[in-house]
Scaffold this motif. Structure first.
Motif, PDB file in Angstrom:
ATOM      1  N   THR A   1      44.345  36.201  44.260  1.00  0.00           N
ATOM      2  CA  THR A   1      44.037  35.416  43.065  1.00  0.00           C
ATOM      3  C   THR A   1      45.208  35.565  42.116  1.00  0.00           C
ATOM      4  N   ARG A   2      45.472  34.507  41.381  1.00  0.00           N
ATOM      5  CA  ARG A   2      46.552  34.570  40.399  1.00  0.00           C
ATOM      6  C   ARG A   2      46.240  33.602  39.264  1.00  0.00           C
ATOM      7  N   PRO A   3      46.674  33.926  38.072  1.00  0.00           N
ATOM      8  CA  PRO A   3      46.417  33.016  36.948  1.00  0.00           C
ATOM      9  C   PRO A   3      47.249  31.743  37.098  1.00  0.00           C
ATOM     10  N   ILE A   4      46.698  30.657  36.617  1.00  0.00           N
ATOM     11  CA  ILE A   4      47.437  29.400  36.602  1.00  0.00           C
ATOM     12  C   ILE A   4      47.913  29.196  35.169  1.00  0.00           C
ATOM     13  N   GLY A   5      49.058  28.595  35.005  1.00  0.00           N
ATOM     14  CA  GLY A   5      49.623  28.385  33.675  1.00  0.00           C
ATOM     15  C   GLY A   5      48.703  27.577  32.775  1.00  0.00           C
ATOM     16  N   GLY A   6      48.935  27.682  31.505  1.00  0.00           N
ATOM     17  CA  GLY A   6      48.150  26.902  30.557  1.00  0.00           C
ATOM     18  C   GLY A   6      47.271  27.754  29.669  1.00  0.00           C
ATOM     19  N   GLY A   7      47.056  28.999  30.044  1.00  0.00           N
ATOM     20  CA  GLY A   7      46.328  29.935  29.206  1.00  0.00           C
ATOM     21  C   GLY A   7      44.857  29.630  29.006  1.00  0.00           C
ATOM     22  N   GLN A   8      44.233  28.878  29.915  1.00  0.00           N
ATOM     23  CA  GLN A   8      42.821  28.552  29.754  1.00  0.00           C
ATOM     24  C   GLN A   8      41.919  29.455  30.582  1.00  0.00           C
ATOM     25  N   GLY A   9      42.465  30.456  31.237  1.00  0.00           N
ATOM     26  CA  GLY A   9      41.661  31.389  32.010  1.00  0.00           C
ATOM     27  C   GLY A   9      41.405  30.958  33.437  1.00  0.00           C
ATOM     28  N   ASP A  10      41.996  29.835  33.867  1.00  0.00           N
ATOM     29  CA  ASP A  10      41.805  29.395  35.243  1.00  0.00           C
ATOM     30  C   ASP A  10      42.614  30.257  36.202  1.00  0.00           C
ATOM     31  N   GLN A  11      42.065  30.435  37.412  1.00  0.00           N
ATOM     32  CA  GLN A  11      42.719  31.211  38.467  1.00  0.00           C
ATOM     33  C   GLN A  11      42.939  30.321  39.677  1.00  0.00           C
ATOM     34  N   VAL A  12      44.012  30.572  40.406  1.00  0.00           N
ATOM     35  CA  VAL A  12      44.205  29.966  41.717  1.00  0.00           C
ATOM     36  C   VAL A  12      43.709  30.999  42.721  1.00  0.00           C
ATOM     37  N   ILE A  13      42.758  30.596  43.554  1.00  0.00           N
ATOM     38  CA  ILE A  13      42.164  31.483  44.543  1.00  0.00           C
ATOM     39  C   ILE A  13      42.733  31.086  45.907  1.00  0.00           C
ATOM     40  N   GLY A  14      43.581  31.939  46.468  1.00  0.00           N
ATOM     41  CA  GLY A  14      44.199  31.669  47.765  1.00  0.00           C
ATOM     42  C   GLY A  14      43.334  32.218  48.889  1.00  0.00           C
ATOM     43  N   CYS A  15      43.091  31.398  49.918  1.00  0.00           N
ATOM     44  CA  CYS A  15      42.182  31.776  51.000  1.00  0.00           C
ATOM     45  C   CYS A  15      42.762  31.475  52.374  1.00  0.00           C
ATOM     46  N   ARG A  16      42.378  32.303  53.330  1.00  0.00           N
ATOM     47  CA  ARG A  16      42.644  32.034  54.745  1.00  0.00           C
ATOM     48  C   ARG A  16      41.439  31.323  55.324  1.00  0.00           C
ATOM     49  N   LEU A  17      41.673  30.488  56.346  1.00  0.00           N
ATOM     50  CA  LEU A  17      40.569  29.884  57.079  1.00  0.00           C
ATOM     51  C   LEU A  17      40.193  30.840  58.197  1.00  0.00           C
ATOM     52  N   LEU A  18      38.917  31.196  58.303  1.00  0.00           N
ATOM     53  CA  LEU A  18      38.461  32.123  59.332  1.00  0.00           C
ATOM     54  C   LEU A  18      37.837  31.369  60.502  1.00  0.00           C
ATOM     55  N   ASP A  19      38.047  31.893  61.698  1.00  0.00           N
ATOM     56  CA  ASP A  19      37.403  31.370  62.911  1.00  0.00           C
ATOM     57  C   ASP A  19      37.525  29.853  63.026  1.00  0.00           C
ATOM     58  N   VAL A  20      38.746  29.361  62.887  1.00  0.00           N
ATOM     59  CA  VAL A  20      38.970  27.925  62.924  1.00  0.00           C
ATOM     60  C   VAL A  20      39.285  27.493  64.349  1.00  0.00           C
TER      61      VAL A  20
END
Length: 131
Positions: free
Chosen positions: A92-111
């Motif tokens: 997880t990492r903050p996204i710019g703009g200062g509004q508290g939004d996060q970018v949630i990075g995910c792997r695809l499992l059992d694809v």
């Protein structure tokens, strides 16, 4: 005759990922619905996508998404077909703009490879249309 092959003393990694991720935020086409644990899937903005993973934008605290957490999701491809996924939170990492939004990075499992092929085709078509 003999061939002698020398190996480099160091190996540099020029790309963090094996597969390219395609930035899709704000461009439309793909839609993502994620169950955040309460059984009610929510539509969330898709940030980027690849055949191995994706990331989405969500207003949440770090305790809401921890590394290794599994989430059920449905990705709707530009042709309207839904794809059921299990995601594993990688970061997880903050996204710019200062509004508290996060970018949630995910792997695809059992694809399944057939699913990866569907996503790859959709990304290729999307890339041609949005180049």
């Amino acid at each position: 005759r003999r061939w002698v092959v020398g190996y480099p003393a160091t190996i540099q990694r020029s790309q963090r990922r094996i597969v390219d991720r395609h930035r899709v935020l704000g461009r439309g086409g793909f839609e993502l619905r994620v169950d955040l644990g309460d059984g009610r899937p929510r539509a969330l903005p898709l940030f980027d996508l690849s055949t191995a993973g994706l990331s989405f934008v969500c207003r949440a605290g770090p305790e809401d998404f921890y590394e290794g957490a599994e989430l059920d999701a449905v990705l709707t491809l530009p042709d309207g077909s839904p794809v059921a996924l299990v995601l594993e939170v990688a970061n997880t990492r903050p996204i710019g703009g200062g509004q508290g939004d996060q970018v949630i990075g995910c792997r695809l499992l059992d694809v399944a490879s057939s699913l990866q092929a569907r996503v790859a085709r959709a990304l290729a078509e999307y890339g041609r249309e949005h180049a």
